[in-house]
Design an enzyme around this catalytic site. Structure first.
Site, PDB file in Angstrom:
ATOM      1  N   ASN A  90      50.830  40.853  45.207  1.00  0.00           N
ATOM      2  CA  ASN A  90      50.723  41.537  43.915  1.00  0.00           C
ATOM      3  C   ASN A  90      51.011  43.025  44.112  1.00  0.00           C
ATOM      4  O   ASN A  90      50.367  43.878  43.509  1.00  0.00           O
ATOM      5  CB  ASN A  90      49.301  41.312  43.341  1.00  0.00           C
ATOM      6  CG  ASN A  90      49.165  41.793  41.927  1.00  0.00           C
ATOM      7  OD1 ASN A  90      50.148  41.863  41.181  1.00  0.00           O
ATOM      8  ND2 ASN A  90      47.964  42.158  41.537  1.00  0.00           N
ATOM      9  N   ASP A  93      48.692  37.860  55.603  1.00  0.00           N
ATOM     10  CA  ASP A  93      47.772  37.346  54.598  1.00  0.00           C
ATOM     11  C   ASP A  93      46.362  37.317  55.216  1.00  0.00           C
ATOM     12  O   ASP A  93      46.125  36.593  56.180  1.00  0.00           O
ATOM     13  CB  ASP A  93      48.238  35.923  54.216  1.00  0.00           C
ATOM     14  CG  ASP A  93      47.353  35.294  53.155  1.00  0.00           C
ATOM     15  OD1 ASP A  93      46.277  35.859  52.849  1.00  0.00           O
ATOM     16  OD2 ASP A  93      47.744  34.233  52.640  1.00  0.00           O
ATOM     17  N   LYS A 131      42.672  40.007  41.470  1.00  0.00           N
ATOM     18  CA  LYS A 131      41.816  40.816  40.593  1.00  0.00           C
ATOM     19  C   LYS A 131      42.008  40.583  39.099  1.00  0.00           C
ATOM     20  O   LYS A 131      41.514  41.374  38.290  1.00  0.00           O
ATOM     21  CB  LYS A 131      42.028  42.285  40.915  1.00  0.00           C
ATOM     22  CG  LYS A 131      43.462  42.749  40.704  1.00  0.00           C
ATOM     23  CD  LYS A 131      43.589  44.251  40.809  1.00  0.00           C
ATOM     24  CE  LYS A 131      44.966  44.717  40.402  1.00  0.00           C
ATOM     25  NZ  LYS A 131      45.170  46.139  40.436  1.00  0.00           N
ATOM     26  N   SER A 166      32.809  46.200  42.217  1.00  0.00           N
ATOM     27  CA  SER A 166      33.131  46.529  40.829  1.00  0.00           C
ATOM     28  C   SER A 166      31.868  46.628  39.995  1.00  0.00           C
ATOM     29  O   SER A 166      30.882  45.912  40.234  1.00  0.00           O
ATOM     30  CB  SER A 166      34.031  45.425  40.264  1.00  0.00           C
ATOM     31  OG  SER A 166      34.098  45.506  38.865  1.00  0.00           O
ATOM     32  N   THR A 188      31.602  45.333  37.389  1.00  0.00           N
ATOM     33  CA  THR A 188      31.489  44.033  36.721  1.00  0.00           C
ATOM     34  C   THR A 188      30.213  43.305  37.154  1.00  0.00           C
ATOM     35  O   THR A 188      29.707  42.450  36.433  1.00  0.00           O
ATOM     36  CB  THR A 188      32.757  43.174  36.978  1.00  0.00           C
ATOM     37  OG1 THR A 188      32.746  42.065  36.097  1.00  0.00           O
ATOM     38  CG2 THR A 188      32.854  42.674  38.389  1.00  0.00           C
ATOM     39  N   TYR A 212      36.259  35.899  39.079  1.00  0.00           N
ATOM     40  CA  TYR A 212      36.578  37.165  39.762  1.00  0.00           C
ATOM     41  C   TYR A 212      35.302  37.973  40.008  1.00  0.00           C
ATOM     42  O   TYR A 212      35.018  38.407  41.118  1.00  0.00           O
ATOM     43  CB  TYR A 212      37.575  37.986  38.921  1.00  0.00           C
ATOM     44  CG  TYR A 212      37.594  39.450  39.282  1.00  0.00           C
ATOM     45  CD1 TYR A 212      38.287  39.884  40.410  1.00  0.00           C
ATOM     46  CD2 TYR A 212      36.902  40.398  38.517  1.00  0.00           C
ATOM     47  CE1 TYR A 212      38.284  41.230  40.765  1.00  0.00           C
ATOM     48  CE2 TYR A 212      36.896  41.735  38.866  1.00  0.00           C
ATOM     49  CZ  TYR A 212      37.583  42.144  39.984  1.00  0.00           C
ATOM     50  OH  TYR A 212      37.573  43.466  40.331  1.00  0.00           O
ATOM     51  N   LYS A 270      32.983  39.121  43.580  1.00  0.00           N
ATOM     52  CA  LYS A 270      32.469  40.453  43.963  1.00  0.00           C
ATOM     53  C   LYS A 270      30.976  40.363  44.262  1.00  0.00           C
ATOM     54  O   LYS A 270      30.488  40.929  45.250  1.00  0.00           O
ATOM     55  CB  LYS A 270      32.734  41.478  42.850  1.00  0.00           C
ATOM     56  CG  LYS A 270      34.215  41.797  42.633  1.00  0.00           C
ATOM     57  CD  LYS A 270      34.871  42.424  43.852  1.00  0.00           C
ATOM     58  CE  LYS A 270      36.338  42.686  43.690  1.00  0.00           C
ATOM     59  NZ  LYS A 270      37.037  42.949  44.955  1.00  0.00           N
ATOM     60  N   PHE A 327      34.087  51.891  38.580  1.00  0.00           N
ATOM     61  CA  PHE A 327      34.168  51.721  37.132  1.00  0.00           C
ATOM     62  C   PHE A 327      35.657  51.513  36.811  1.00  0.00           C
ATOM     63  O   PHE A 327      36.287  50.678  37.423  1.00  0.00           O
ATOM     64  CB  PHE A 327      33.390  52.845  36.438  1.00  0.00           C
ATOM     65  CG  PHE A 327      31.906  52.552  36.557  1.00  0.00           C
ATOM     66  CD1 PHE A 327      31.269  52.594  37.804  1.00  0.00           C
ATOM     67  CD2 PHE A 327      31.170  52.108  35.479  1.00  0.00           C
ATOM     68  CE1 PHE A 327      29.930  52.219  37.956  1.00  0.00           C
ATOM     69  CE2 PHE A 327      29.828  51.732  35.620  1.00  0.00           C
ATOM     70  CZ  PHE A 327      29.215  51.788  36.859  1.00  0.00           C
ATOM     71  N   ARG A 375      38.501  41.138  22.280  1.00  0.00           N
ATOM     72  CA  ARG A 375      38.983  40.324  23.401  1.00  0.00           C
ATOM     73  C   ARG A 375      37.784  39.590  24.002  1.00  0.00           C
ATOM     74  O   ARG A 375      36.755  40.220  24.292  1.00  0.00           O
ATOM     75  CB  ARG A 375      39.632  41.249  24.442  1.00  0.00           C
ATOM     76  CG  ARG A 375      40.216  40.533  25.642  1.00  0.00           C
ATOM     77  CD  ARG A 375      41.037  41.486  26.496  1.00  0.00           C
ATOM     78  NE  ARG A 375      40.209  42.426  27.256  1.00  0.00           N
ATOM     79  CZ  ARG A 375      40.693  43.283  28.165  1.00  0.00           C
ATOM     80  NH1 ARG A 375      42.004  43.334  28.403  1.00  0.00           N
ATOM     81  NH2 ARG A 375      39.890  44.102  28.810  1.00  0.00           N
TER      82      ARG A 375
HETATM   83  N1  UFG Z   1      41.921  47.294  25.773  1.00  0.00           N
HETATM   84  C1  UFG Z   1      42.569  47.310  24.562  1.00  0.00           C
HETATM   85  N2  UFG Z   1      43.884  46.951  24.526  1.00  0.00           N
HETATM   86  C2  UFG Z   1      44.566  46.567  25.636  1.00  0.00           C
HETATM   87  C3  UFG Z   1      43.889  46.553  26.885  1.00  0.00           C
HETATM   88  C4  UFG Z   1      42.557  46.916  26.907  1.00  0.00           C
HETATM   89  O1  UFG Z   1      41.987  47.633  23.530  1.00  0.00           O
HETATM   90  O2  UFG Z   1      45.761  46.225  25.518  1.00  0.00           O
HETATM   91  C5  UFG Z   1      40.505  47.700  25.828  1.00  0.00           C
HETATM   92  C6  UFG Z   1      39.581  46.601  26.299  1.00  0.00           C
HETATM   93  O3  UFG Z   1      39.226  45.749  25.236  1.00  0.00           O
HETATM   94  C7  UFG Z   1      38.425  47.407  26.865  1.00  0.00           C
HETATM   95  C8  UFG Z   1      39.081  48.687  27.385  1.00  0.00           C
HETATM   96  O4  UFG Z   1      40.365  48.745  26.756  1.00  0.00           O
HETATM   97  O5  UFG Z   1      37.546  47.756  25.840  1.00  0.00           O
HETATM   98  C9  UFG Z   1      39.290  48.672  28.876  1.00  0.00           C
HETATM   99  O6  UFG Z   1      39.957  47.471  29.243  1.00  0.00           O
HETATM  100  P1  UFG Z   1      40.568  47.230  30.690  1.00  0.00           P
HETATM  101  O7  UFG Z   1      41.159  45.849  30.704  1.00  0.00           O
HETATM  102  O8  UFG Z   1      41.442  48.367  31.074  1.00  0.00           O
HETATM  103  O9  UFG Z   1      39.296  47.313  31.634  1.00  0.00           O
HETATM  104  P2  UFG Z   1      37.991  46.385  31.674  1.00  0.00           P
HETATM  105  O10 UFG Z   1      36.847  47.322  31.543  1.00  0.00           O
HETATM  106  O11 UFG Z   1      38.040  45.269  30.733  1.00  0.00           O
HETATM  107  O12 UFG Z   1      38.149  45.731  33.130  1.00  0.00           O
HETATM  108  C10 UFG Z   1      37.964  46.500  34.278  1.00  0.00           C
HETATM  109  C11 UFG Z   1      38.807  45.918  35.422  1.00  0.00           C
HETATM  110  C12 UFG Z   1      38.316  44.567  35.821  1.00  0.00           C
HETATM  111  C13 UFG Z   1      36.842  44.598  36.060  1.00  0.00           C
HETATM  112  C14 UFG Z   1      36.117  45.185  34.908  1.00  0.00           C
HETATM  113  C15 UFG Z   1      34.688  45.375  35.234  1.00  0.00           C
HETATM  114  O13 UFG Z   1      40.160  45.809  35.042  1.00  0.00           O
HETATM  115  O14 UFG Z   1      38.966  44.197  37.015  1.00  0.00           O
HETATM  116  O15 UFG Z   1      36.635  46.474  34.597  1.00  0.00           O
HETATM  117  O16 UFG Z   1      33.968  45.701  34.118  1.00  0.00           O
HETATM  118  F1  UFG Z   1      36.344  43.347  36.273  1.00  0.00           F
END
Ligand code: UFG
Length: 346
Positions: A38, A61, A88, A129, A131, A156, A160, A185, A302
């Site tokens: 990736n 790997d 991830k 994370s 998470t 995932y 962790k 974060f 989402r």
């Molecule tokens: N969001 C949108 N539109 C998009 C993408 C994201 O509105 O197209 C919003 C999401 O709903 C969320 C915020 O932007 O409210 C952040 O979303 P991300 O996907 O960037 O990040 P997350 O907090 O959901 O996820 C991140 C990491 C994961 C991890 C998680 C832990 O990407 O790997 O934090 O909380 F598991």
């Protein structure tokens, strides 16, 4: 004088590449490994351009024990490892949990075994994370390391949590092992040189790559997932941390493992800014910082998103002597500079 050899697994990845640069700048010898599942070899070139020296690297790997063992055979001087190599994608992990358990757990088990088998004291910095906290209770915000770990909401996230538990048990069993688990974060942005950055395959799932691709005209508009959450503007709140600040925290963690003899052998640190920003606030910062038009609309929530989480980073500030200080507008400009570079936009 080198400060010692550090193995970086996932060195061509997003956080791995930025951390490799900071380790080299801080005086460490690094050996990187990656299987490019990736990530791209171009990142290694970027690292070499930034640091001005060749990067010792092995394509392998980490979930294949025989392959992984080769790096310890070739570099017996490895004093500590930073373990980034892992799958991830939260959504994919729900569809293919075995892929996540096999890859993420196997590689960790092998790393622990290879780090401890000859009785050498080797350290491991583990890429964890926020998470693991799940949806924090509001009275626990900002969230500190002793907040309860909640049942994971994805395979995932479960890897962790399980990885942290495995490391904790192994520290108890193997007196030569020292571990620091870093709970990130939301890492964003790119190196100021725009020679390395985040390289999502396909449609980005994360907010900032989606924003920069929309600004570049690759996506029609950003869809903001949910504007009816119980937050001031109705959109979710996260703690966005600059990837170069995050990378420097890894250097501080390796310094601590190798130089502070009487530190606890298993420690956890939250890595965040301490400030929460809503999706809408982040979008407005991006528009203001770059002057670029960003079409967006509101879309349904989402599945699986948590409402709000941000870090209490005081422990890392105090114990690691580290602070995430880069202003958000600079961070977003770095993400945009990287996207323009990748797309060949002037
Ligand atoms: N969001 C949108 N539109 C998009 C993408 C994201 O509105 O197209 C919003 C999401 O709903 C969320 C915020 O932007 O409210 C952040 O979303 P991300 O996907 O960037 O990040 P997350 O907090 O959901 O996820 C991140 C990491 C994961 C991890 C998680 C832990 O990407 O790997 O934090 O909380 F598991």
């Amino acid at each position: 004088m080198s400060k010692g050899r550090v193995l970086v697994t996932g060195a061509a990845g997003y956080i791995g590449s930025h951390t490799t640069v900071e380790l080299i700048n801080a005086g460490y010898d690094v050996v990187g490994v990656d299987n490019f599942s990736n990530s791209s070899p171009d990142m290694l070139k970027g690292i070499e351009q930034i640091t001005g020296r060749p990067l010792p690297f092995m394509e392998l790997d980490c979930s294949d024990r025989d392959q992984f063992a080769k790096v310890f055979e070739r570099y017996p001087d490895i004093a500590a490892s930073i373990h980034f190599a892992a799958c991830k994608a939260v959504g994919e992990s729900v569809q293919q949990p075995l892929k996540y358990f096999e890859n993420n757990l196997r590689s960790l088990l092998y790393l622990i075994e290879l780090s401890t088998r000859d009785g050498h004291g080797r350290g491991i910095v583990f890429s964890s994370s926020c998470t693991v906290y799940g949806e924090p209770d509001p009275e626990n915000l900002p969230i500190s390391e002793n907040a309860p770990v909640k049942p994971a909401t994805s395979p995932y996230g479960r890897t962790k949590q399980m990885s942290e538990e495995i490391l904790h048990d192994c520290v108890t069993a193997y007196p030569s092992l020292k571990v620091i688990a870093l709970r990130y974060f939301n890492p964003i942005g790119a190196h100021p040189s725009a020679l390395i950055g985040e390289m999502p395959l396909g449609v980005p799932q994360n907010l900032v790559p989606y924003i920069t691709q929309t600004a570049a005209g690759i996506r029609k508009e950003l869809r903001i997932f949910g504007n009816d959450y119980p937050t001031p503007d109705g959109t979710c709140i996260r703690d966005y941390i600059y990837v170069c600040d995050l990378a420097k925290a890894h250097v501080a963690a390796v310094d601590r493992i190798l130089q502070v003899k009487d530190s606890d052998r298993y420690e956890i640190f939250n890595l965040g800014t301490g400030t929460g920003l809503s999706v809408l606030e982040l979008v407005n910062h991006f528009i203001q910082a770059t002057g670029v038009n960003l079409p967006y609309s509101y879309a349904p929530r989402r599945a699986g998103d948590i409402v709000k989480v941000w870090a209490n980073p005081e422990k890392a500030n105090k114990v690691l002597g580290w602070k995430a200080g880069t202003p958000i507008d600079d961070v977003l400009r770095s993400a945009w500079k990287w996207e323009k570079k990748v797309r060949g936009i002037q």
